[in-house]
Structures are given as C-alpha cells and as structure tokens.
Scaffold this motif. Structure first.
Motif, PDB file in Angstrom:
ATOM      1  N   ASP A  13       0.809  -1.212   0.000  1.00  0.00           N
ATOM      2  CA  ASP A  13       0.000   0.000   0.000  1.00  0.00           C
ATOM      3  C   ASP A  13       0.840   1.257   0.000  1.00  0.00           C
ATOM      4  O   ASP A  13       0.508   2.237  -0.627  1.00  0.00           O
ATOM      5  CB  ASP A  13      -0.868   0.047   1.258  1.00  0.00           C
ATOM      6  CG  ASP A  13      -2.157  -0.697   1.093  1.00  0.00           C
ATOM      7  OD1 ASP A  13      -2.743  -1.021   2.127  1.00  0.00           O
ATOM      8  OD2 ASP A  13      -2.577  -0.941  -0.038  1.00  0.00           O
ATOM      9  N   ARG A  14       1.942   1.217   0.740  1.00  0.00           N
ATOM     10  CA  ARG A  14       2.737   2.432   0.950  1.00  0.00           C
ATOM     11  C   ARG A  14       4.193   2.041   1.115  1.00  0.00           C
ATOM     12  O   ARG A  14       4.518   1.046   1.752  1.00  0.00           O
ATOM     13  CB  ARG A  14       2.230   3.132   2.208  1.00  0.00           C
ATOM     14  CG  ARG A  14       2.925   4.396   2.551  1.00  0.00           C
ATOM     15  CD  ARG A  14       2.195   5.147   3.653  1.00  0.00           C
ATOM     16  NE  ARG A  14       2.086   4.367   4.883  1.00  0.00           N
ATOM     17  CZ  ARG A  14       2.816   4.582   5.971  1.00  0.00           C
ATOM     18  NH1 ARG A  14       3.711   5.543   5.981  1.00  0.00           N
ATOM     19  NH2 ARG A  14       2.654   3.849   7.035  1.00  0.00           N
ATOM     20  N   GLU A  16       7.929   3.876   2.214  1.00  0.00           N
ATOM     21  CA  GLU A  16       8.669   5.033   2.710  1.00  0.00           C
ATOM     22  C   GLU A  16      10.132   4.879   2.313  1.00  0.00           C
ATOM     23  O   GLU A  16      10.700   3.800   2.471  1.00  0.00           O
ATOM     24  CB  GLU A  16       8.600   5.112   4.229  1.00  0.00           C
ATOM     25  CG  GLU A  16       7.265   5.482   4.787  1.00  0.00           C
ATOM     26  CD  GLU A  16       7.321   5.547   6.297  1.00  0.00           C
ATOM     27  OE1 GLU A  16       7.827   6.557   6.820  1.00  0.00           O
ATOM     28  OE2 GLU A  16       6.880   4.571   6.920  1.00  0.00           O
ATOM     29  N   GLU A  29       7.360   9.356   0.525  1.00  0.00           N
ATOM     30  CA  GLU A  29       6.375   8.281   0.559  1.00  0.00           C
ATOM     31  C   GLU A  29       5.728   8.152  -0.809  1.00  0.00           C
ATOM     32  O   GLU A  29       5.403   9.157  -1.440  1.00  0.00           O
ATOM     33  CB  GLU A  29       5.277   8.574   1.579  1.00  0.00           C
ATOM     34  CG  GLU A  29       5.675   8.367   2.997  1.00  0.00           C
ATOM     35  CD  GLU A  29       4.482   8.468   3.947  1.00  0.00           C
ATOM     36  OE1 GLU A  29       3.404   8.925   3.520  1.00  0.00           O
ATOM     37  OE2 GLU A  29       4.658   8.089   5.101  1.00  0.00           O
ATOM     38  N   VAL A  31       2.361   6.248  -2.187  1.00  0.00           N
ATOM     39  CA  VAL A  31       1.164   5.611  -1.637  1.00  0.00           C
ATOM     40  C   VAL A  31       0.240   5.209  -2.773  1.00  0.00           C
ATOM     41  O   VAL A  31       0.062   5.966  -3.734  1.00  0.00           O
ATOM     42  CB  VAL A  31       0.432   6.599  -0.692  1.00  0.00           C
ATOM     43  CG1 VAL A  31      -0.813   5.970  -0.104  1.00  0.00           C
ATOM     44  CG2 VAL A  31       1.363   7.071   0.407  1.00  0.00           C
ATOM     45  N   THR A  33      -3.016   5.351  -4.135  1.00  0.00           N
ATOM     46  CA  THR A  33      -4.043   6.334  -3.821  1.00  0.00           C
ATOM     47  C   THR A  33      -5.474   5.858  -4.041  1.00  0.00           C
ATOM     48  O   THR A  33      -6.388   6.432  -3.482  1.00  0.00           O
ATOM     49  CB  THR A  33      -3.830   7.611  -4.654  1.00  0.00           C
ATOM     50  OG1 THR A  33      -3.817   7.258  -6.039  1.00  0.00           O
ATOM     51  CG2 THR A  33      -2.527   8.278  -4.275  1.00  0.00           C
ATOM     52  N   GLU A  52       3.682   3.535  -8.374  1.00  0.00           N
ATOM     53  CA  GLU A  52       2.286   3.194  -8.120  1.00  0.00           C
ATOM     54  C   GLU A  52       1.724   2.706  -9.447  1.00  0.00           C
ATOM     55  O   GLU A  52       1.826   3.403 -10.461  1.00  0.00           O
ATOM     56  CB  GLU A  52       1.511   4.413  -7.631  1.00  0.00           C
ATOM     57  CG  GLU A  52       0.043   4.115  -7.399  1.00  0.00           C
ATOM     58  CD  GLU A  52      -0.766   5.346  -7.062  1.00  0.00           C
ATOM     59  OE1 GLU A  52      -1.986   5.190  -6.898  1.00  0.00           O
ATOM     60  OE2 GLU A  52      -0.212   6.450  -6.965  1.00  0.00           O
ATOM     61  N   HIS A  76       5.086  -0.893   3.668  1.00  0.00           N
ATOM     62  CA  HIS A  76       3.947  -1.123   4.538  1.00  0.00           C
ATOM     63  C   HIS A  76       2.946  -1.922   3.718  1.00  0.00           C
ATOM     64  O   HIS A  76       2.278  -1.372   2.852  1.00  0.00           O
ATOM     65  CB  HIS A  76       3.344   0.200   5.008  1.00  0.00           C
ATOM     66  CG  HIS A  76       4.318   1.014   5.791  1.00  0.00           C
ATOM     67  ND1 HIS A  76       4.545   0.813   7.124  1.00  0.00           N
ATOM     68  CD2 HIS A  76       5.149   2.020   5.413  1.00  0.00           C
ATOM     69  CE1 HIS A  76       5.463   1.667   7.546  1.00  0.00           C
ATOM     70  NE2 HIS A  76       5.851   2.401   6.524  1.00  0.00           N
TER      71      HIS A  76
END
Length: 85
Positions: A13-14, A16, A29, A31, A33, A52, A76
């Motif tokens: 999902d994410r 860093e 980050e 992410v 979306t 992404e 994450h």
C-alpha cells in the motif's frame, strides 16, 4: 493465485524511502491512492524505482532514487488477505 519471486517487485500500500542528503535525512512516501492500485519497488544498476501501478500494471507515478543515497526503504504491506491485492 499468490505470486512469489523477486522478479515481480515488492507490492504494498505504501513505501517510505529515507534519503541521505548530506545533512538532514529526507523522507519520501509513495502511496497507492485508489483501490486496486499497488506500489512496486524494483532495483536495477544503481537506481531504485518505486512506482504506483494500476491493476493491469500501468504506472501512474514513479519515483527514482540513487541506491547509494538510500538509508532505509520500508514497505507497509496491504492489510488483510494478500490474494486480494
């Protein structure tokens, strides 16, 4: 079907990324979306690419970092069932 293997990249999902800028470290980050999108991490030569992507694999946005400047890269993962990602 759950895909395994390093050649597919890291999915979550994410992500860093902490970068050494010579003074204070900077954190970025990437992410996912919208629902159905995921974040993939790929490495090649001296570049780490964090993208992404949509369900069919089309990149929406991409960030590239020099691998010798990366202090930490933290994924994450998707919460819940990994097969639904």
């Amino acid at each position: 079907m759950l895909e395994c293997g390093y050649d597919k990249g890291v999915k979550g999902d994410r992500v860093e990324i902490v970068i050494d800028t010579g003074g204070t470290p900077r954190t970025y980050e990437v992410v996912a979306t919208k629902a159905g999108r995921r974040v993939e991490v790929t490495t090649g030569r001296s570049i780490v690419e964090v993208s992404e992507v949509t369900r069919n694999g089309t990149p929406v946005r991409t960030a590239r970092f020099m691998s010798n400047r990366i202090l930490a890269l933290v994924e994450h993962p998707v919460d819940g069932d990994p097969k639904s990602a």
